[in-house]
Design an enzyme around this catalytic site. Sequence first.
Site, PDB file in Angstrom:
ATOM      1  CG  HIS A  53      -3.843  -5.831   0.188  1.00  0.00           C
ATOM      2  ND1 HIS A  53      -2.768  -6.323   0.899  1.00  0.00           N
ATOM      3  CD2 HIS A  53      -4.660  -6.880  -0.112  1.00  0.00           C
ATOM      4  CE1 HIS A  53      -2.743  -7.853   0.750  1.00  0.00           C
ATOM      5  NE2 HIS A  53      -4.173  -7.793   0.331  1.00  0.00           N
ATOM      6  CB  VAL A  77      -0.822  -0.108   1.313  1.00  0.00           C
ATOM      7  CG1 VAL A  77      -2.090  -1.144   1.323  1.00  0.00           C
ATOM      8  CG2 VAL A  77      -0.040   0.062   2.316  1.00  0.00           C
ATOM      9  CB  ILE A  85      15.359 -13.273   1.917  1.00  0.00           C
ATOM     10  CG1 ILE A  85      16.005 -12.562   0.960  1.00  0.00           C
ATOM     11  CG2 ILE A  85      16.362 -13.648   3.225  1.00  0.00           C
ATOM     12  CD1 ILE A  85      16.516 -11.321   1.283  1.00  0.00           C
TER      13      ILE A  85
END
Length: 294
Positions: A141, A125, A270
Site C-alpha cells: 500500500h 505504510v 489476535i
Amino acid sequence: MMKYGMAQKFVPEAAELCENSLKKFISLIGTVDKLLVISGAGISTESVPGIPDYRSKDVGLYARIAHKPIYFQDYMRSNRCRQRYWSRNFLAWPRFGQAAPNINHYALSKWEASDRFQWLITQNVDGLHLKAGSKMVTELHGSALQVKCTTCDYIESRQTYQDRLDYANPGFKEEHVAPGELAPDGDIILPLGTEKGFQIPECPSCGGLMKTDVTFFGENVNMDKVNFCYEKVNECDGILSLGTSLAVLSGFRFIHHANMKKKPIFIVNIGPTRADHMATMKLDYKISDVLKEM
C-alpha cells in the site's frame, strides 16, 4: 517501563500461551521450504510510540472512535478534504515519523539471511520493516514516509514536505497542539474546522497536487506490485500471515490464491481473520511471543 506501556496500549488481549500449540506451530512451519510472510498493522502495535491497528477488539481504532478515512476520490476533488488530511497529518508527523521498529520487525529482517525465506509482503505504510533493515519486502500500500505528485510522479521525503508545510503555515503547530493518538496511516484526529485556511504546497516540478505515497481507500493498488506478489505466492511453499485480519481484499487475495494451490497457510493474529477457515494452523497469540521462538 513507561515506553513499554505506551506500546502495549494497542495490543489486544491475547489467548493464554500454550507451549504445546506453539511447538506444533513452529514444527509445521519448519516443513515449509520457501516461506512467504504477509504482515499487517498488528505487527506494529508493539512499537513506540503506540500505533493502533484498525479492527482489533476493544483497542483497534474502529472499536474506539468513529474514524472515517479519507477516500481518494474526495481527496482529488475537494480542497477542503485535502486541507483536513494534511492539517492532521502535519501535526501527527513528528510522532509518526519517529516511530521505531519493534522486536517483530527486527526478527523478520534477520530471517532474510535464511535460504528458506521467500519474501515479505506488508500491508503497512509505516515504513518500519525498512527501518529494521528488511530489503526483501514489498510495501503493498505504499509508504507514508514519502510524498508524491499525482500528476508528474515527482517524489520527495515526507520530512522535506513537512518543512514545506511548516513554512506555508506559520504558527499552526503551536496554535493546534495535537494531543490525540496516531492512526495506523499516520493520521491524527482533530476537531472539524481546524483545517480551515491550511495551505498545501504544490509540486515544485509541475504545480500538481501532492499526496502521501500510500494507497488511499477507493484507490487501486499498483498492479505491478500485485502481479509481483502473485509471482512470489506461486514460488513459495507456504505462507505465514502476521497481525492482519485480512479484511481488505488487497492482502486476502494472496492467501486465497495460495489456498487454491493447496499451499499451507499459517496465521498469527489476535482475533478472527477472513482466512481462518483456510489456515493449516492459527495462533491467537501476541506476535512477539511467537517470533522470538522461531
